[in-house]
Scaffold this motif. Structure first.
Motif, PDB file in Angstrom:
ATOM      1  N   HIS A 180    -100.754 -88.891  41.201  1.00 38.36           N
ATOM      2  CA  HIS A 180    -101.010 -88.178  39.948  1.00 38.36           C
ATOM      3  C   HIS A 180    -100.200 -88.697  38.760  1.00 38.36           C
ATOM      4  N   VAL A 181     -99.525 -89.823  38.916  1.00 41.85           N
ATOM      5  CA  VAL A 181     -98.736 -90.388  37.815  1.00 41.85           C
ATOM      6  C   VAL A 181     -99.161 -91.839  37.591  1.00 41.85           C
ATOM      7  N   VAL A 182     -99.579 -92.152  36.358  1.00 45.31           N
ATOM      8  CA  VAL A 182    -100.146 -93.458  36.044  1.00 45.31           C
ATOM      9  C   VAL A 182     -99.432 -94.076  34.845  1.00 45.31           C
ATOM     10  N   ARG A 183     -99.185 -95.378  34.929  1.00 46.40           N
ATOM     11  CA  ARG A 183     -98.626 -96.135  33.810  1.00 46.40           C
ATOM     12  C   ARG A 183     -99.740 -96.922  33.135  1.00 46.40           C
ATOM     13  N   PHE A 184     -99.813 -96.826  31.804  1.00 49.00           N
ATOM     14  CA  PHE A 184    -100.777 -97.591  31.027  1.00 49.00           C
ATOM     15  C   PHE A 184    -100.039 -98.515  30.064  1.00 49.00           C
ATOM     16  N   GLU A 185    -100.520 -99.743  29.945  1.00 43.87           N
ATOM     17  CA  GLU A 185    -100.099-100.613  28.862  1.00 43.87           C
ATOM     18  C   GLU A 185    -101.253-100.655  27.872  1.00 43.87           C
ATOM     19  N   VAL A 186    -100.978-100.239  26.639  1.00 45.96           N
ATOM     20  CA  VAL A 186    -102.028-100.048  25.635  1.00 45.96           C
ATOM     21  C   VAL A 186    -101.784-100.965  24.445  1.00 45.96           C
ATOM     22  N   GLU A 187    -102.837-101.629  24.002  1.00 46.19           N
ATOM     23  CA  GLU A 187    -102.755-102.493  22.826  1.00 46.19           C
ATOM     24  C   GLU A 187    -102.558-101.641  21.570  1.00 46.19           C
TER      25      GLU A 187
ATOM     26  N   PRO B  17    -100.276-102.955  18.381  1.00 48.20           N
ATOM     27  CA  PRO B  17     -99.232-103.832  17.831  1.00 48.20           C
ATOM     28  C   PRO B  17     -98.367-103.202  16.751  1.00 48.20           C
ATOM     29  N   GLU B  18     -98.956-102.394  15.876  1.00 46.53           N
ATOM     30  CA  GLU B  18     -98.177-101.806  14.790  1.00 46.53           C
ATOM     31  C   GLU B  18     -97.192-100.775  15.325  1.00 46.53           C
ATOM     32  N   ILE B  19     -97.651 -99.988  16.286  1.00 55.75           N
ATOM     33  CA  ILE B  19     -96.773 -98.988  16.889  1.00 55.75           C
ATOM     34  C   ILE B  19     -95.667 -99.676  17.681  1.00 55.75           C
ATOM     35  N   ALA B  20     -96.021-100.752  18.400  1.00 59.11           N
ATOM     36  CA  ALA B  20     -95.036-101.482  19.195  1.00 59.11           C
ATOM     37  C   ALA B  20     -93.891-102.001  18.323  1.00 59.11           C
TER      38      ALA B  20
ATOM     39  N   LEU C 250     -97.375 -88.101  24.122  1.00 55.82           N
ATOM     40  CA  LEU C 250     -96.772 -88.890  25.195  1.00 55.82           C
ATOM     41  C   LEU C 250     -95.641 -89.733  24.630  1.00 55.82           C
ATOM     42  N   THR C 251     -94.495 -89.702  25.292  1.00 61.38           N
ATOM     43  CA  THR C 251     -93.371 -90.511  24.845  1.00 61.38           C
ATOM     44  C   THR C 251     -93.632 -91.983  25.152  1.00 61.38           C
ATOM     45  N   ILE C 252     -93.232 -92.850  24.233  1.00 60.23           N
ATOM     46  CA  ILE C 252     -93.388 -94.294  24.432  1.00 60.23           C
ATOM     47  C   ILE C 252     -92.297 -94.770  25.396  1.00 60.23           C
ATOM     48  N   ALA C 253     -92.722 -95.224  26.567  1.00 60.58           N
ATOM     49  CA  ALA C 253     -91.764 -95.637  27.591  1.00 60.58           C
ATOM     50  C   ALA C 253     -91.240 -97.043  27.369  1.00 60.58           C
ATOM     51  N   ASP C 254     -92.039 -97.894  26.734  1.00 62.95           N
ATOM     52  CA  ASP C 254     -91.621 -99.277  26.517  1.00 62.95           C
ATOM     53  C   ASP C 254     -92.570 -99.916  25.516  1.00 62.95           C
ATOM     54  N   ALA C 255     -92.212-101.101  25.048  1.00 58.92           N
ATOM     55  CA  ALA C 255     -93.071-101.852  24.139  1.00 58.92           C
ATOM     56  C   ALA C 255     -92.874-103.337  24.375  1.00 58.92           C
ATOM     57  N   ASP C 256     -93.947-104.095  24.229  1.00 60.76           N
ATOM     58  CA  ASP C 256     -93.921-105.545  24.359  1.00 60.76           C
ATOM     59  C   ASP C 256     -94.380-106.127  23.028  1.00 60.76           C
ATOM     60  N   LEU C 257     -93.444-106.676  22.264  1.00 68.29           N
ATOM     61  CA  LEU C 257     -93.781-107.183  20.934  1.00 68.29           C
ATOM     62  C   LEU C 257     -94.670-108.411  21.007  1.00 68.29           C
ATOM     63  N   ASN C 258     -94.497-109.215  22.036  1.00 72.70           N
ATOM     64  CA  ASN C 258     -95.313-110.422  22.169  1.00 72.70           C
ATOM     65  C   ASN C 258     -96.771-110.086  22.445  1.00 72.70           C
ATOM     66  N   ARG C 259     -97.005-109.089  23.281  1.00 76.68           N
ATOM     67  CA  ARG C 259     -98.372-108.671  23.599  1.00 76.68           C
ATOM     68  C   ARG C 259     -98.891-107.634  22.609  1.00 76.68           C
ATOM     69  N   GLY C 260     -97.991-107.078  21.777  1.00 84.01           N
ATOM     70  CA  GLY C 260     -98.406-106.043  20.837  1.00 84.01           C
ATOM     71  C   GLY C 260     -98.858-104.795  21.547  1.00 84.01           C
TER      72      GLY C 260
ATOM     73  N   ILE D  45     -97.778-101.026  23.913  1.00 83.88           N
ATOM     74  CA  ILE D  45     -96.832 -99.980  24.265  1.00 83.88           C
ATOM     75  C   ILE D  45     -97.149 -99.488  25.677  1.00 83.88           C
ATOM     76  N   THR D  46     -96.141 -98.947  26.336  1.00 80.64           N
ATOM     77  CA  THR D  46     -96.311 -98.412  27.686  1.00 80.64           C
ATOM     78  C   THR D  46     -96.239 -96.894  27.641  1.00 80.64           C
ATOM     79  N   LEU D  47     -97.217 -96.244  28.257  1.00 79.41           N
ATOM     80  CA  LEU D  47     -97.283 -94.798  28.341  1.00 79.41           C
ATOM     81  C   LEU D  47     -97.370 -94.399  29.810  1.00 79.41           C
ATOM     82  N   VAL D  48     -96.676 -93.330  30.176  1.00 82.38           N
ATOM     83  CA  VAL D  48     -96.750 -92.801  31.539  1.00 82.38           C
ATOM     84  C   VAL D  48     -97.371 -91.421  31.461  1.00 82.38           C
ATOM     85  N   VAL D  49     -98.455 -91.234  32.212  1.00 77.81           N
ATOM     86  CA  VAL D  49     -99.232 -89.995  32.141  1.00 77.81           C
ATOM     87  C   VAL D  49     -99.229 -89.311  33.503  1.00 77.81           C
ATOM     88  N   GLN D  50     -98.901 -88.027  33.496  1.00 82.80           N
ATOM     89  CA  GLN D  50     -98.980 -87.224  34.717  1.00 82.80           C
ATOM     90  C   GLN D  50    -100.222 -86.359  34.657  1.00 82.80           C
TER      91      GLN D  50
END
Length: 317
Positions: free
Chosen positions: A70-77, A79-82, A104-114, A116-121
């Motif tokens: 029931h817990v999923v990590r998404f990497e979402v395009e 770039p501006e938010i990242a 949802l709190t931003i768990a991480d960001a990848d500036l090169n890929r533009g 953000i990482t979100l974790v959803v329960q």
């Protein structure tokens, strides 16, 4: 202030047709004027008619990982938010034109890929729809970064405590605290081993990583407070950060208050609307009413009325 409500001057019922942030507005060639209302929230009054598709921007899912059933990590395009996000910031996501707004709190960001990482329960209909999305699918809206960023400073030894999915918003704080020169001790806790998340991501930024589970299926058997008190008794701790279930943060706060250790908690679990308009995230901090999504989500733990917060959280269950 970066929340913008977009209104068409020809719409008489004055309801927003889009909610975007300041940087996103710059991509659209629209004639507009700004107005600041009593809530210090920008309203964009469009002076020229346009098609809704001109403001349409979809946020593609680049990667997906199941931490548990029931817990999923998404990497979402996004770039501006990242580029704009800081530890402690969150976003509001929506899937489908009539979808519910989910903070949802931003768990991480990848500036090169533009991205953000979100974790959803998965806890209800809306989060179930989100967790069913796959790479290549798109979120209808992602608004942010929102909230107040975490105050990061070199204070000495910082103990970062994450409970369950609370480790997701804790991760960027762990990184930032370490990069600021602190000695960082991370304590990740959950009921069972299956609910411990982001252990591999937290470890490189931790001088010591302690795993606690209620049933002893991973790390040591016990609560987060057991691990925290052992650390406090063996060495000087200058600050504690705790993010997780409200009851966990309450007892971490009670423990650190006894030892007079400054403690910060994130109250993101009580947020609903995410813009300060619904009032659902009201909490009492230092005897005064605060809105988690606007004034927080992080607060001095020793000033938070956790009993009131826990009572109000029960109304959503």
């Amino acid at each position: 202030m970066n929340i913008i409500y977009v209104y068409d001057c020809k719409i008489t019922h004055f309801s927003p047709i889009y909610v975007i942030n300041c940087q996103q507005l710059l991509r659209f060639n629209v004639n507009f004027t700004l107005k600041v209302d009593s809530f210090d929230v920008f309203c964009v009054i469009l002076l020229s008619s346009f098609e809704n598709k001109q403001l349409k921007y979809m946020y593609k899912i680049l990667d997906k990982e199941h931490f548990s059933e029931h817990v999923v990590r998404f990497e979402v395009e996004a770039p501006e938010i990242a580029h704009a996000r800081r530890p402690g910031h969150f976003v509001i996501v929506r899937t489908g034109e009539g979808g519910e707004r989910i903070p949802l709190t931003i768990a991480d960001a990848d500036l090169n890929r533009g991205s953000i990482t979100l974790v959803v329960q998965e806890v209800g209909v809306s989060t179930r729809k989100i967790c069913a999305l796959e790479p290549g699918d798109e979120f209808t809206d992602v608004v942010g970064p929102l909230g107040q960023a975490t105050h990061i400073a070199n204070v000495g030894t910082v103990v970062c405590c994450g409970g369950g999915v609370g480790t997701a918003p804790l991760l960027p704080i762990v990184k930032a605290m370490k990069q600021a020169g602190n000695r960082v001790i991370s304590i990740l806790a959950a009921r069972t081993a299956d609910l411990i998340i982001l252990q591999q991501q937290v470890a490189p930024y931790s001088d010591e990583l302690i795993i606690m589970t209620d049933d002893g299926s991973a790390g040591r058997k016990g609560l987060v407070t057991n691990g925290l008190e052992e650390v406090i008794k063996r060495e000087k701790v200058d600050q504690v950060v705790a993010i997780g279930p409200a009851v966990m943060m309450k007892f971490v706060s009670l423990l650190t208050k006894k030892y007079e250790i400054p403690t910060m908690v994130s109250l993101n679990t009580i947020m609903v609307d995410g813009t300060g308009m619904c009032g659902a995230c009201r909490v009492t901090v230092g005897g005064k009413t605060r809105f988690v999504c606007i004034d927080g989500p992080e607060f001095d733990a020793h000033q938070v009325d956790f009993d009131e917060m826990i009572m109000r959280l029960r109304s959503y269950n």
